[in-house]
Design an enzyme around this catalytic site. Structure first.
Site: not given
Lengths: 262, 272
Positions: A57-59
């Protein structure tokens, strides 16, 4: 397996879309997942046939193993269960940009015949009819993952002849576009909708209908497409969702609903 | 040297009308309490910078604090649209806002360049998209060694950077953990950085994966327990998912939004 299937109309078109998308994922794949339908499909794959899929996930969470469907790409459980948590700068610069990630999983508000995607505006940029959220990580995911899976509901509103805004490049203006733009990844190799599956023609890169979901006609797919849809001569039919796929999918959705109350 | 201030004193000291202000926290540790204090003190014409303008910036835009928005994704995570943001862009309400729109990769590299005191960052990005047609801060640059054409984006140096962290110690050193996002980059890119914290402790216990920012680069620390609500602070409290969905209803209509802000932000006491 025929015995594994449930009866007609016991699932929705949206469920068929999610199940079809999940089936494209394999254990061991590193998959960059956006929130919403891509996350649902990726988590369904992990809970069924692809337990060792690497969810990114880009987080900043690499190898997240959530027990329930995350509501946001930044859910705490993603960090707690990840193999590694990295900063956003590291995620984009060290992991995405060099082409380390196998699959980028994207949604779309509009898509054109070459798999280019708009998530920015409907109407003109300066005076939009509908202002959409914008690019997020998508332009670089579309450019740099080894391949891109798009999941989008098929209708004349979404399958348009001309995008109002190019947020993320699929196959550009066709055939050699990606190479000319210097992209290393293959771009959208499959577009999964609630009606069927489209794949780019190997020569022209134009999306062609290669698969229909059960009980969907070619006419329906054509009517839901804003351009003259090419239909592959080897058109196949999607296997309906199995009982297990549906049960897991519904459990994942229920877990999301429950977390809104908690 | 860090000053320990109340939240209202810290905002009053460093934020001015017309300033560029970045309130950061990528989906986690979103500095709501500080943003609400900016709203209460009535600042106008701000250039707000944030990768993911979400509920907090929706509130600040709807309250008329914002002249310009620099961003990469403006949505209500897991729910849908930001209605106040949309109303401003689509109908100029309560005022027109100017947009400077990037991708996440571009925004984060702009912060990295700012933290590094470089004029710009180099990356591969935006190629073939319509973003460069509308955003003047995207340019191409040729690599002097290989001749490859790459993308350049200018550094972000906000006048004020505001982040929320779990802890500070008594010397003002900051510790945050979980999803650490872009907070370190923003703290180092901004001219003045304000950090709100869940608590001030005598000593920071080392934690796996924690980011520590030395106090001597922080302008002010303000204790603000619960300062990231309704987002979350890893190890302290969870995200109020129900509120994110509720916001969709509260923010749809101007009148209901105004009433809610009146009751829950303008007349609420400061956290610090």
């Amino acid at each position: 397996m025929a015995t594994d299937k449930i009866g007609e109309k016991n699932y929705t078109a949206g469920e068929m879309m999610t199940v079809a998308a999940a089936r494209e994922l394999r254990s061991g794949m590193a998959c960059f997942v956006g929130v919403g339908p891509p996350s649902l499909a990726a988590n369904l794959a992990r809970a069924t046939h692809a337990p060792d899929i690497i969810l990114i996930y880009e987080s900043g969470t690499i190898g997240a193993k959530p027990s329930r469907l995350p509501l946001s790409i930044g859910d705490g459980e993603l960090a707690e269960t990840a193999d590694a948590v990295v900063t956003v700068a590291e995620m984009f610069n060290y992991w995405l940009q060099p082409g380390r990630i196998d699959v980028g999983f994207l949604g779309a508000a509009q898509i054109d015949r070459f798999g280019n995607i708009n998530t920015t505006v409907i109407g003109s940029y300066d005076h939009p009819k509908v202002r959409l959220p914008g690019a997020g990580g998508a332009p670089e995911i579309a450019a740099s993952t080894k391949e891109v899976i798009v999941i989008v509901t098929q209708s004349p509103r979404t399958f348009v002849p001309q995008l109002d805004f190019v947020t993320s490049v699929g196959h550009g203006s066709g055939d050699l576009s990606r190479r000319q733009l210097g992209f290393t990844g293959a771009g959208p190799t499959i577009v999964i909708t609630d009606l069927g599956i489209l794949r780019p023609d190997p020569a022209s890169a134009e999306l062609a209908l290669t698969q229909l979901h059960p009980d969907v006609s070619v006419e329906q797919a054509r009517a839901a497409t804003g351009w003259a849809l090419v239909v592959d001569h080897n058109l196949t039919t999607t296997e309906p969702p199995t009982e297990r796929e549906l049960a897991v999918l519904r459990r994942l959705k229920a877990s999301t609903e429950a977390s809104y109350d908690g | 040297m860090t000053a320990f201030l109340t939240l209202s004193a810290a905002i009053a000291e460093y934020v001015h009308d017309g300033d560029s202000v970045a309130l950061e926290g990528f989906t986690h540790l979103i500095p709501f309490a500080a943003g609400h204090e900016v709203i209460r003190q009535g600042y106008r014409d701000l250039e707000l910078i944030r990768m993911t303008p979400d509920l907090l910036y929706d509130q600040m835009i709807g309250m008329g604090c914002v002249r310009r928005l620099v961003f990469s994704y403006a949505g209500n995570p897991g729910v849908g649209s930001l209605h106040r943001f949309r109303d401003a862009v689509e109908h100029d309400w309560p005022n027109r806002i100017e947009l400077e729109e990037h991708s996440h990769a571009g925004m984060v590299n702009r912060y990295v360049a700012g933290a590094s005191n470089l004029p710009f960052a180099v990356m591969r990005g935006y190629t073939g998209t319509d973003l460069p047609k509308h955003t003047s801060t995207i340019a191409s640059i040729t690599c002097p060694f290989t001749g490859e054409v790459l993308t350049a984006v200018p550094a972000l140096r906000p006048q004020v950077g505001i982040i929320h962290a779990q802890r500070a110690d008594q010397a003002g050193n900051i510790q945050l953990w979980g999803i650490t996002g872009v907070q370190k980059e923003v703290a180092l890119a901004a001219h003045h950085t304000i950090v709100t914290v869940e608590e001030i402790v005598p000593r920071l216990e080392p934690l796996p994966g924690a980011v520590v920012i030395p106090g001597w680069v922080i302008a002010a620390v303000a204790e603000a327990p619960g300062g990231a609500r309704p987002s979350y602070a890893h190890g302290y409290y969870d995200r109020d998912n129900g509120f994110y969905r509720e916001w969709d209803l509260i923010s749809r209509e101007r009148a209901r939004f105004a009433t809610w802000m009146e009751e829950n932000v303008l007349h609420a006491s400061t956290a610090g």
